[in-house]
Design a protein around this motif. Structure first.
Motif, mmCIF file in Angstrom:
data_model
loop_
_atom_site.group_PDB
_atom_site.id
_atom_site.type_symbol
_atom_site.label_atom_id
_atom_site.label_comp_id
_atom_site.label_asym_id
_atom_site.label_seq_id
_atom_site.Cartn_x
_atom_site.Cartn_y
_atom_site.Cartn_z
ATOM 1 N N ALA A 314 0.959 -1.279 -0.058
ATOM 2 C CA ALA A 314 -0.017 0.128 0.106
ATOM 3 C C ALA A 314 0.929 1.259 -0.079
ATOM 4 C CB ALA A 314 -0.999 -0.033 1.283
ATOM 5 N N GLY A 315 2.086 1.172 0.754
ATOM 6 C CA GLY A 315 2.912 2.430 0.767
ATOM 7 C C GLY A 315 3.262 2.839 -0.460
ATOM 8 N N LYS A 316 4.000 1.586 -1.271
ATOM 9 C CA LYS A 316 4.375 1.844 -2.896
ATOM 10 C C LYS A 316 3.310 2.093 -3.712
ATOM 11 C CE LYS A 316 7.774 -0.230 -5.891
ATOM 12 N NZ LYS A 316 8.849 -1.167 -5.945
ATOM 13 N N SER A 317 2.243 1.978 -3.316
ATOM 14 C CA SER A 317 0.986 2.145 -4.483
ATOM 15 C C SER A 317 0.897 3.740 -4.221
ATOM 16 C CB SER A 317 -0.212 1.408 -4.121
ATOM 17 O OG SER A 317 -1.265 1.778 -4.790
ATOM 18 N N LEU A 318 0.730 4.381 -2.938
ATOM 19 C CA LEU A 318 0.905 5.438 -2.694
ATOM 20 C C LEU A 318 1.830 6.366 -3.329
ATOM 21 C CD1 LEU A 318 -0.877 8.040 -1.354
ATOM 22 C CD2 LEU A 318 0.606 7.622 0.572
ATOM 23 N N LEU A 319 3.002 5.767 -3.189
ATOM 24 C CA LEU A 319 4.368 6.673 -3.814
ATOM 25 C C LEU A 319 4.144 6.733 -5.210
ATOM 26 C CD1 LEU A 319 7.265 7.718 -3.659
ATOM 27 C CD2 LEU A 319 7.890 5.428 -3.759
ATOM 28 N N LEU A 320 3.811 5.672 -5.729
ATOM 29 C CA LEU A 320 3.757 5.656 -7.411
ATOM 30 C C LEU A 320 2.782 6.614 -8.097
ATOM 31 C CD1 LEU A 320 4.371 2.037 -8.007
ATOM 32 C CD2 LEU A 320 5.838 3.833 -8.274
ATOM 33 N N LYS A 321 1.621 6.625 -7.242
ATOM 34 C CA LYS A 321 0.533 7.772 -7.429
ATOM 35 C C LYS A 321 1.131 9.163 -7.607
ATOM 36 C CE LYS A 321 -3.299 4.812 -6.244
ATOM 37 N NZ LYS A 321 -4.347 4.414 -5.045
ATOM 38 N N ASN A 322 1.901 9.210 -6.510
ATOM 39 C CA ASN A 322 2.431 10.551 -6.338
ATOM 40 C C ASN A 322 3.517 10.991 -7.371
ATOM 41 O OD1 ASN A 322 0.681 11.545 -4.333
ATOM 42 N ND2 ASN A 322 2.167 10.638 -2.563
ATOM 43 N N LEU A 323 4.103 10.178 -7.842
ATOM 44 C CA LEU A 323 5.300 10.372 -8.847
ATOM 45 C C LEU A 323 4.828 10.643 -10.046
ATOM 46 C CD1 LEU A 323 7.754 7.385 -7.746
ATOM 47 C CD2 LEU A 323 8.116 9.852 -7.401
ATOM 48 N N THR A 324 3.637 10.903 -10.473
ATOM 49 C CA THR A 324 3.056 11.301 -11.593
ATOM 50 C C THR A 324 3.217 12.656 -11.744
ATOM 51 O OG1 THR A 324 0.739 11.328 -10.835
ATOM 52 C CG2 THR A 324 1.256 9.257 -11.711
ATOM 53 N N SER A 325 3.565 13.372 -10.773
ATOM 54 C CA SER A 325 3.641 14.863 -10.795
ATOM 55 C C SER A 325 5.257 15.113 -10.603
ATOM 56 C CB SER A 325 2.992 15.568 -9.753
ATOM 57 O OG SER A 325 3.435 16.955 -9.740
ATOM 58 N N ASP A 326 6.109 16.115 -11.434
ATOM 59 C CA ASP A 326 7.439 16.366 -11.599
ATOM 60 C C ASP A 326 7.522 17.290 -11.033
ATOM 61 O OD1 ASP A 326 9.855 16.978 -12.074
ATOM 62 O OD2 ASP A 326 9.882 16.455 -14.183
ATOM 63 N N TRP A 327 7.909 17.424 -9.533
ATOM 64 C CA TRP A 327 7.894 18.709 -8.467
ATOM 65 C C TRP A 327 9.128 19.433 -9.338
ATOM 66 C CZ3 TRP A 327 12.296 20.412 -6.396
ATOM 67 C CH2 TRP A 327 13.573 19.667 -6.275
ATOM 68 N N ALA A 328 10.209 19.014 -9.849
ATOM 69 C CA ALA A 328 11.294 19.993 -10.222
ATOM 70 C C ALA A 328 10.685 20.862 -11.644
ATOM 71 C CB ALA A 328 12.402 18.903 -10.687
ATOM 72 N N ASP A 329 9.956 20.262 -12.359
ATOM 73 C CA ASP A 329 9.326 20.724 -13.646
ATOM 74 C C ASP A 329 8.385 21.961 -12.848
ATOM 75 O OD1 ASP A 329 8.816 21.222 -16.344
ATOM 76 O OD2 ASP A 329 6.761 20.558 -15.853
ATOM 77 N N ALA A 330 7.632 21.857 -11.720
ATOM 78 C CA ALA A 330 6.670 22.939 -11.215
ATOM 79 C C ALA A 330 7.541 23.798 -10.817
ATOM 80 C CB ALA A 330 5.890 22.287 -10.314
ATOM 81 N N PHE A 331 8.434 23.495 -10.193
ATOM 82 C CA PHE A 331 9.386 24.536 -9.272
ATOM 83 C C PHE A 331 9.913 25.658 -10.527
ATOM 84 C CE2 PHE A 331 11.695 26.692 -6.538
ATOM 85 C CZ PHE A 331 11.477 26.514 -5.077
ATOM 86 N N GLU A 332 10.490 24.694 -11.535
ATOM 87 C CA GLU A 332 11.251 25.786 -12.616
ATOM 88 C C GLU A 332 10.311 26.550 -13.073
ATOM 89 O OE1 GLU A 332 14.909 25.503 -15.560
ATOM 90 O OE2 GLU A 332 13.810 23.651 -15.517
ATOM 91 N N ARG A 333 9.018 26.071 -13.420
ATOM 92 C CA ARG A 333 7.883 26.889 -14.058
ATOM 93 C C ARG A 333 7.569 28.133 -13.199
ATOM 94 N NH1 ARG A 333 5.277 22.083 -15.207
ATOM 95 N NH2 ARG A 333 3.615 22.534 -13.682
ATOM 96 N N LEU A 334 7.754 27.986 -11.927
ATOM 97 C CA LEU A 334 7.449 29.061 -10.764
ATOM 98 C C LEU A 334 8.593 30.272 -11.210
ATOM 99 C CD1 LEU A 334 6.112 30.366 -8.394
ATOM 100 C CD2 LEU A 334 7.423 28.913 -6.937
ATOM 101 N N ILE A 335 9.838 29.751 -11.272
ATOM 102 C CA ILE A 335 11.021 30.576 -11.479
ATOM 103 C C ILE A 335 10.710 31.347 -12.748
ATOM 104 C CG2 ILE A 335 13.473 30.440 -12.150
ATOM 105 C CD1 ILE A 335 13.785 28.197 -9.999
ATOM 106 N N TYR A 336 10.251 30.623 -13.871
ATOM 107 C CA TYR A 336 10.146 31.560 -15.003
ATOM 108 C C TYR A 336 8.968 32.286 -14.836
ATOM 109 C CZ TYR A 336 13.359 28.404 -17.612
ATOM 110 O OH TYR A 336 14.396 27.867 -18.195
#
Length: 349
Positions: A314-336
């Motif tokens: 169940a823990g790995k299932s939760l993680l894999l669902k969250n990994l569908t979002s790229d945090w670094a891409d979102a942070f760089e968009r904020l910088i732009y």
């Protein structure tokens, strides 16, 4: 852009690891430097240097943007924001609020930052009274460490006993002594087949636990800071991971344990409900400071294979669902986005 990363310190914490991972992304497209709030050595410093990122001592060079790490930099955010836009990346939850009450000058960051980035919605609740009149735009951006996925062949550390791993600075908030006392509360037969491995900078440990650890160094092993790869090898070898803290926001080590299918035992903190953790479903939880229930939870995951399989899956299932979002891409968009705001201001609008 010329981006200055205002990091807290260079020893290994979740916050410093997050700043390093952001730096790895930004250095591909920007001119990046690092200014430590407290200078010194540490594993994270070595990795910044390996990336070729300059470590500076002041604001010379006039950056276009500052990304400031941790609640402790709040007063610096207040000082620097009139000269340069600041994204304030806050990692702490209740402990950060308590620090603000003790050192109110740090709250200036809420008045001065252009953007504030949290890891969880829970932090927005914790800092609500400081945000109600803040001009900053607030973002909730969970962070994931991808270090595990960079390992070509992650070999677990050898062991001949059941291994409990604890990762984090050895200091009161992390409550490392709870694990020692919980293991000591088990039967002598169980204690004989368990070893506890503590990875992180040693600052302070409760007297009772310290005396136990000193008397039984083969059972309670303190390894200090370790390179990330070594830490992951120990975590991969664990039969249980324990984080008994009194305050957290979104600990990276929980997600790493989920990926490695290691069962986690946690103190029952409010923040965990906001990131999808549930007792008996994907983690085992105990009321903070209750060593007897922590001992019981450890016995459950160490000796009951069905429970172990169920919660790790169940823990790995939760993680894999969250990994569908790229945090670094979102942070760089904020910088732009900040870059665009700077351009609009320069045009006189």
């Amino acid at each position: 852009m010329k981006i200055l990363l205002l990091n807290d310190e260079f020893y290994t914490t979740g916050a410093s690891t997050a700043m390093l991972r952001l730096a790895e992304r930004l250095v591909q497209n920007h001119e990046v430097s690092v200014l430590p709030r407290i200078d010194g050595q540490g594993e994270i410093r070595k990795q910044f240097e390996a990336l070729g990122i300059p470590i500076v001592k002041d604001l010379a060079g006039e950056p276009d943007l500052i990304v400031s790490n941790c609640i402790l930099s709040g007063s610096l955010v207040g000082e620097l924001a009139p000269r340069c836009p600041v994204i304030w990346w806050v990692h702490e939850a209740e402990v950060g609020r308590d620090l603000l009450l003790r050192y109110p000058q740090m709250a200036q960051g809420f008045k001065s930052a252009s953007h504030i980035v949290f890891q969880t919605e829970f932090q927005r609740i914790v800092y609500g009274s400081f945000l109600f009149d803040s001009p900053a735009m607030v973002h909730v951006l969970p962070f994931w460490n991808d270090a595990i996925y960079r390992q070509q062949d992650l070999q677990p550390k050898p062991k001949d006993k059941k291994r409990i791993v604890c990762i984090g600075t050895i200091e009161p908030r992390k409550r490392m002594e709870d694990t020692i006392l919980a293991v000591n509360a088990m039967s002598s037969a169980q204690r004989a087949e368990i070893e506890c491995v503590f990875i992180g900078k040693y600052l302070q440990l409760g007297d009772g636990a310290r005396k136990l650890a000193e008397a039984l160094p083969e059972r309670y092993r303190f390894l200090g800071e370790q390179p990330n790869e070594e830490t992951l090898r120990y975590l991969a070898s664990a039969d249980a991971y324990v984080l008994a803290s009194s305050s957290e926001s979104q600990p990276l080590t929980i997600w790493e344990a989920f990926e490695l299918e290691v069962p986690v035992c946690l103190s029952d903190l409010e923040t965990y409900r906001h990131i999808g953790l549930k007792h008996g479903v994907n983690a085992m939880m105990h009321p903070m400071g209750n060593m007897e229930l922590l001992a019981s939870n450890l016995q459950m995951v160490l000796y009951h294979d069905d429970v172990r399989r169920r919660i790790t899956r169940a823990g790995k299932s939760l993680l894999l669902k969250n990994l569908t979002s790229d945090w670094a891409d979102a942070f760089e968009r904020l910088i732009y986005r900040v870059q665009a705001q700077i351009a609009v201001k320069q045009m006189g609008f």
